[in-house]
Design an enzyme around this catalytic site. Structure first.
Site, PDB file in Angstrom:
ATOM      1  N   SER A 400       0.144   3.380 -11.247  1.00 19.05           N
ATOM      2  CA  SER A 400      -1.245   3.568 -10.834  1.00 19.05           C
ATOM      3  C   SER A 400      -2.115   3.257 -12.038  1.00 19.05           C
ATOM      4  O   SER A 400      -1.872   3.763 -13.130  1.00 19.05           O
ATOM      5  CB  SER A 400      -1.483   5.019 -10.418  1.00 19.05           C
ATOM      6  N   CYS A 572      -1.952  12.829  -5.926  1.00 20.50           N
ATOM      7  CA  CYS A 572      -1.190  11.783  -6.599  1.00 20.50           C
ATOM      8  C   CYS A 572      -0.133  12.387  -7.520  1.00 20.50           C
ATOM      9  O   CYS A 572      -0.382  13.370  -8.206  1.00 20.50           O
ATOM     10  CB  CYS A 572      -2.134  10.896  -7.407  1.00 20.50           C
ATOM     11  N   ASP A 617      -1.036   9.112  -3.106  1.00 17.03           N
ATOM     12  CA  ASP A 617      -0.400   8.014  -3.846  1.00 17.03           C
ATOM     13  C   ASP A 617       0.721   8.685  -4.622  1.00 17.03           C
ATOM     14  O   ASP A 617       0.498   9.240  -5.686  1.00 17.03           O
ATOM     15  CB  ASP A 617      -1.439   7.377  -4.792  1.00 17.03           C
TER      16      ASP A 617
END
Ligand code: FMN
Length: 620
Positions: A400, A572, A617
């Site tokens: 990411s 995330c 995510d």
């Protein structure tokens, strides 16, 4: 062979099957190569029955032709499909997935079996495999063997071996196929040594020479060579782990991204391991060679960019550190001259209870690579070209992005914990993070390390309106995309725009060890960009482990109020426990403060997911 490509098959995979006398077609949906590899192994298995299989990347064919497979007598379709994200197909299976979703195709006469690849720590476990298996039947195709499901959190290799061990005899009986003498271990590529001064690959992923002469656009097949602008340690010296903040310089590269996107990095293997493997294989590492597919009809001429030297192949193109796969062990057994070693290698590669158990412990759990195995089986001396044919391809790693182009469009940042741990006296090192760890910035352009990278778009985005409240939950390196989000809003604020509440839940072990970006975060709080910062320290006190979900619960009133105001929620990081625990906590909050039943609260969160107001995510 030149005329063949313009010949009768005209790009149609069904014609290619017909012209090549192939009854079996194997499609794969694969992002990081596992599904593709399993497809190739199943194709080899087919040789045992004197059959030929065509392996197909669904993205590279006209998928509308799918119903025409039924024109081929006694044909069989096998699908190896991985699941990603929120139960999504891989990039290369997107069109295929849409094709099946849309319209009522008539698939009568098609016979199929599906093996799904997934990971149980994700909420949408193997959803793509499950969908294909169900949908094909709905459309009239006939399932000839039950859906197989591989769990990458457990032992996907074992799941696959078990499935395939039962699959082949069952379909052979159904189709009336008989096994022949070959065991599917014959070579798929032949070796050609290249003499003289021939242009050869030096690690390029796509076009020969693309590292010397770079040409946009940059993508998976054509990465950009970025230099390193910053590479610094984020953990304090008290921490026993290492976490790096790395900024790639993409000035002038015309690489665009947005906060929330992913950066892919092509690593190279550790040179010490490469040289050791070369020695174990008695290879002359400077020899330049080609591996050429013996199946002339195959669309895949070489397993990786050829010609190249053995050193380049071991450095850039094959995975030499993952736990060795069972079919590789089986091939190695043929080369062991010591009978005891041979028998042990055969056992490790057999799908019997004992074999699977031993494989699970000795290879999977203790993470033995090809190097470990060749070290421990000294009588086994396979030719290097056969090993290169068998090893999985070295894959790009995705991170990411932890920056916003608004802060600096010429920089892409990633935040990564360097993976390094011991098993017995062996040190296990993650390929990419260790590769990046010592790539330092350099003033001298000739000496500066160049890292092949590209940007992959993601769907995780800040809300369009700058005033929409945002709740972010990102412990550890799960904070990465949120750093980009915060930079984005800070930029908007600087431009005089009104920005909404932004709340971060961060978690780490200890305030003095791994509280990454602490100074930045505190500054954003002071500047009023981050309206609330909640940090959970899991190992700070002896009595109680505090995690992000506990902090969320402490602030349930504010959380619920913001949710009612239309907040966007982002989760995330680690999929294993965190993402699930956090979601359970949101459900609990919706019950407690929203007066919902558990069922209503669960539906409510699902609805937020559907509206992209609850986005995850996660990785494991
Ligand atoms: N597996 C699931 O069952 N459900 C998921 O939602 C899911 N999401 C994933 C997201 C990421 C970022 C990653 C890295 C893996 C995910 N997986 C999920 C596991 C993969 O499907 C599994 O590792 C598979 O073996 C990958 O196959 P491939 O190498 O062919 O791409």
């Amino acid at each position: 062979t030149i005329g063949r490509q313009q010949s009768s098959d005209d790009g149609s995979f069904v014609n290619r099957m017909k012209n090549g006398g192939r009854q079996i077609v194997i499609f794969y949906g694969s992002q990081t190569g596992t599904g593709e590899e399993l497809a190739g192994r199943l194709a080899k298995d087919a040789h045992r029955y004197g059959l030929k299989a065509l392996v197909v990347d669904p993205e590279e064919v006209e998928i509308d032709e799918f119903p025409r497979i039924a024109e081929i007598e006694n044909s069989l379709v096998i699908l190896c499909m991985a699941t990603y994200g929120e139960g999504d197909p891989t990039d290369n299976a997107q069109q295929f997935h849409e094709y099946l979703q849309s319209g009522d195709h008539e698939l009568q006469g098609i016979r199929y079996a599906v093996f799904g690849l997934g990971n149980k720590t994700y909420e949408h476990y193997n959803e793509v495999g499950i969908y294909f298996d169900k949908r094909l039947e709905e459309l009239g195709a006939e399932r000839v063997f039950e859906l197989g499901m591989g769990d990458d959190d457990g032992n996907l290799e074992e799941d696959f071996m078990r499935w395939r061990e039962a699959f082949w005899p069952a379909v052979a009986a159904k189709f009336g196929w008989e096994a022949n003498e070959t065991d599917g271990s014959e070579r798929q590529y032949r070796l050609e040594i290249v003499e003289g001064d021939v242009a050869h690959f030096k690690g390029e992923v796509g076009r020969l020479g693309s590292f010397e002469k770079q040409r946009p656009p940059f993508d998976l097949k054509n990465p950009y060579l970025a230099t390193i602008a910053i590479n610094k340690e984020l953990h304090a010296s008290l921490s026993d782990r290492s976490c790096r903040h790395i900024e790639f310089d993409i000035t002038g590269a015309r690489v665009r991204y947005e906060a929330g996107d992913h950066a892919a990095v092509f690593p190279t293997n550790c040179s010490q391991l490469v040289e050791e493997l070369g020695k174990l294989l008695n290879a002359d590492m400077n020899v330049v060679f080609r591996l050429i597919n013996t199946d002339e009809e195959s669309s895949k001429k070489h397993p990786f960019p050829c010609p190249c030297s053995y050193r380049t192949a071991l450095t850039h193109y094959v995975d030499i550190t993952s736990p060795i796969k069972s079919h590789v062990l089986k091939a190695l057994a043929e080369y062991a001259t010591d009978e005891a070693e041979k028998q042990r290698l055969l056992l490790l590669s057999t799908a019997s209870e004992e074999g699977l158990k031993e494989y699970g412990r000795y290879i999977q759990k203790e993470r033995r690579s090809i190097i470990d195995v060749l070290r421990e089986f000294p009588s086994c001396k396979p030719p290097i070209d056969h090993v290169l044919e068998l090893l999985p391809k070295l894959q790009a790693r995705y991170y990411s992005i932890s920056s916003s182009p608004k802060t600096d469009p010429g920089r892409v940042a990633v935040t990564a914990v360097v993976l390094r741990y011991g098993i017995g006296d062996r040190l296990i090192k993650g390929v990419c993070t260790n590769y990046l760890a010592d790539k330092l910035p350099s003033e001298d352009p000739a000496a500066a390390p160049k890292i092949p990278i590209f940007v992959r778009k993601s769907t995780v985005r800040l809300p369009h309106r700058t005033t929409t409240p945002v709740i972010m939950i990102g412990p550890g390196t799960g904070f990465a995309p949120f750093r980009g989000f915060i930079q984005e809003r800070a930029h908007q604020k600087e431009q005089g725009k009104e920005i909404g509440p932004m709340i971060l839940y961060f978690g780490c072990r200890h305030r003095d060890h791994d509280y990454i970006y602490q100074d930045e975060l505190e500054k954003y709080v002071n500047d009023g960009v981050l309206t609330e910062l909640h940090v959970a320290f899991s190992r700070h006190s002896q009595e109680q482990k505090v995690y992000v979900q506990h902090k969320l619960w402490e602030n349930r009133q504010t959380t619920w109020d913001l949710m009612e105001q239309g907040a966007h929620i982002y989760v995330c990081g680690d999929a294993r426990n965190m993402a699930r625990d956090v979601q359970a906590m949101f459900i609990k909050i919706a019950m407690e403060l929203g007066g919902k039943t558990e069922e209503e609260a669960t539906k409510f969160i699902k609805e937020l997911e559907r509206q992209k107001r609850y986005q995850a995510d996660v990785w494991s």
